[in-house]
Design a protein around this motif. Structure first.
Motif, short mmCIF file in Angstrom:
data_model
loop_
_atom_site.label_atom_id
_atom_site.label_comp_id
_atom_site.label_asym_id
_atom_site.label_seq_id
_atom_site.Cartn_x
_atom_site.Cartn_y
_atom_site.Cartn_z
N LYS A 285 8.56 -0.41 0.06
CA LYS A 285 7.74 -1.40 -0.63
C LYS A 285 7.76 -2.71 0.13
CE LYS A 285 7.13 -3.57 -5.16
NZ LYS A 285 7.68 -3.70 -6.54
N ALA A 286 6.59 -3.32 0.25
CA ALA A 286 6.48 -4.59 0.97
C ALA A 286 7.19 -5.71 0.22
CB ALA A 286 5.01 -4.95 1.17
N ILE A 287 7.72 -6.66 1.00
CA ILE A 287 8.42 -7.82 0.45
C ILE A 287 7.58 -9.06 0.72
CG2 ILE A 287 10.54 -9.19 0.55
CD1 ILE A 287 11.90 -6.66 1.73
N VAL A 288 7.16 -9.74 -0.32
CA VAL A 288 6.37 -10.96 -0.16
C VAL A 288 7.30 -12.09 0.22
CG1 VAL A 288 4.81 -12.60 -1.27
CG2 VAL A 288 4.67 -10.16 -1.83
N PRO B 14 -0.72 -8.17 -8.60
CA PRO B 14 -0.05 -6.91 -8.23
C PRO B 14 -1.02 -5.85 -7.75
CG PRO B 14 0.87 -7.78 -10.27
CD PRO B 14 -0.31 -8.63 -9.94
N ALA B 15 -2.19 -5.75 -8.39
CA ALA B 15 -3.16 -4.72 -7.99
C ALA B 15 -3.64 -4.96 -6.57
CB ALA B 15 -4.33 -4.72 -8.96
N LEU B 16 -3.84 -6.24 -6.21
CA LEU B 16 -4.28 -6.56 -4.85
C LEU B 16 -3.20 -6.22 -3.84
CD1 LEU B 16 -6.21 -7.88 -2.81
CD2 LEU B 16 -5.14 -10.09 -3.39
N LEU B 17 -1.96 -6.54 -4.19
CA LEU B 17 -0.85 -6.26 -3.29
C LEU B 17 -0.72 -4.77 -3.04
CD1 LEU B 17 1.38 -7.68 -1.72
CD2 LEU B 17 2.88 -7.40 -3.71
N VAL B 18 -0.95 -3.97 -4.05
CA VAL B 18 -0.89 -2.51 -3.89
C VAL B 18 -1.97 -2.04 -2.93
CG1 VAL B 18 -1.24 -0.31 -5.08
CG2 VAL B 18 0.21 -2.06 -6.11
#
Length: 423
Positions: A143-146, A155-159
């Motif tokens: 999972k990416a770390i911001v 969250p939907a955009l990050l996914v």
């Protein structure tokens, strides 16, 4: 007046010429070599992973907007290589990708952890070089770390952003690794290039069979052919190939190189055919113990020596007698960068045999001390100059042997060495 004495040399070296198989060499690359490659390979792998990511199509608004995505940095945290029995090499790499998404109103920066797994098969190429090919490759993403300070994203955009980046990297990373392997194959191809031994002689190495791969090493069976004026030096063939024993050399060495007696026999035959072992010993040689002159020879040989030895021209002399000189030499071997070099010393006494005489009976006991003094130093100087030029060991461009140790066994020589790649 200084005169010339031509001596026919019968050299009985440490490794004499006998009927044997083709010159053969075994190169064994050990686990320590993989550790070195793992450490030095992080930089090239990081650069290969710095791929271009196409724009991300942002569907979060009413209008579909292309958003630029850029990999700012790749850090390979861990690179591990290990031998796979009967196959080749397995690669494990853990890396972090620092990625910037140029999204309004503020850009988004994140770190994407990744693990790359790949298997590379090592085989024999059609031209006698090692060939590496990628047999399997895939990547796993966490999972990416911001990063702190980045603008918060839904969250939907990050996914969706992560899914886009992962899809791109999944395809491009293995292609980048494959390109690295192809570049490696080009480099390995320099193994077979002709390497000079002397002004008119060369040596060429090439693989003769598929590599043997165990969990501890990869072993390459390599033939060495020496050339004189473009023609190979070939020894009588023996049905028994050279095989390097399992446990030889130094523990922990990156490379173990076994050189069969055939290689030394072939090198000696090359020097003989090239005339490199022929030498003229003259009275002009500057040496305190050089007693090669008519007055000293006149005390030993009861003839009219002045008339017989007087020169007819600058290059022609009358022959008195000829000797076969048998010399046992000890040979000490060393390695400098990629060359095997040697230095000799006389082992025991120089043995003289009269081959022919134009002055009657020759008492070898009387001339032994004279010829021994005149002969020994020029011989060693001559041979050590030849051996000092060295013969190239199996190598590729920019790869050197470091801190080598040389071990002489019956019928073969072993070199245990580190390796250093110089860009």
């Amino acid at each position: 007046m200084a005169q010339t004495c031509r001596l026919g040399l019968l050299l009985v070296l440490l490794l004499p010429v006998v009927g044997a198989s083709m010159p053969s060499t075994v190169v064994r690359l050990n686990k320590a070599m993989l550790s070195y490659v793992s450490e030095s390979g992080k930089g090239p792998l990081q650069r290969a992973m710095q791929v271009t990511v196409p724009h991300f199509l942002d569907r979060s608004g009413e209008v579909l907007r292309p958003t630029r995505v850029q990999i700012l940095n790749v850090q390979v945290l861990r690179l591990q290589l290990k031998f796979v029995d009967g196959v080749g090499v397995r690669l494990f790499a853990a890396a972090n990708f620092t990625i910037k998404v140029f999204r309004d109103p503020e850009p988004l920066e994140l770190i994407l952890p990744m693990v790359l797994l790949a298997d590379a098969r090592v085989d024999q190429g059609s031209i006698g070089t090692p060939v590496v090919s990628l047999s399997s490759c895939f990547s796993l993403f966490n999972k990416a770390i911001v990063l702190d300070g980045s603008h918060s994203a839904p969250p939907a955009l990050l996914v969706r952003v992560q899914k886009h980046i992962r899809a791109v990297l999944y395809n491009k990373l293995c292609l980048s690794v494959s390109n690295l392997v192809q570049g490696l194959n080009v480099h390995l191809g320099t193994l077979i290039g002709l390497k000079p031994v002397g002004p008119e002689s060369q040596i060429r190495y090439f693989m003769v069979s598929k590599p043997i791969i165990t969990k501890d090493y990869i072993s390459l069976d390599i033939n060495a052919v020496l050339f004189l004026l473009g023609k190979p030096i070939v020894l009588p063939v023996d049905a028994t190939p050279f095989m390097l024993p399992e446990h030889v050399g130094t523990n922990g060495a990156m490379a173990t190189v076994g050189l069969s007696q055939d290689l030394f026999d072939s090198a000696l035959l090359l020097m003989q055919k090239a005339g490199s072992l022929n030498m003229d010993i003259t009275g002009e040689l500057k040496s305190d113990d050089n007693l090669l002159n008519t007055s000293v020879l006149g005390q030993i040989i009861p003839e009219p020596l002045v008339e017989v030895l007087a020169s007819a021209s600058n290059s022609a002399f009358h022959s008195l007698f000829s000797l076969d000189v048998a010399v046992n030499l000890s040979l000490q071997l060393s390695v400098s960068k990629v060359k095997l070099q040697g230095i000799t010393s006389v082992l025991g006494e120089v043995k003289l045999t009269v081959a022919s005489s134009n002055v009657g009976f020759i008492d070898t006991d009387q001339i032994h001390a004279l010829v021994g003094n005149v002969f020994e130093k020029p011989l060693l100087d001559h041979l050590n100059a030849l051996l000092g030029m060295g013969v190239a060991l199996p190598n590729v461009v920019n790869l050197h042997y470091v801190t080598p140790e040389v071990f002489v066994h019956k019928g073969y020589v072993v070199i245990s060495s580190g390796l250093f790649y110089q860009n």
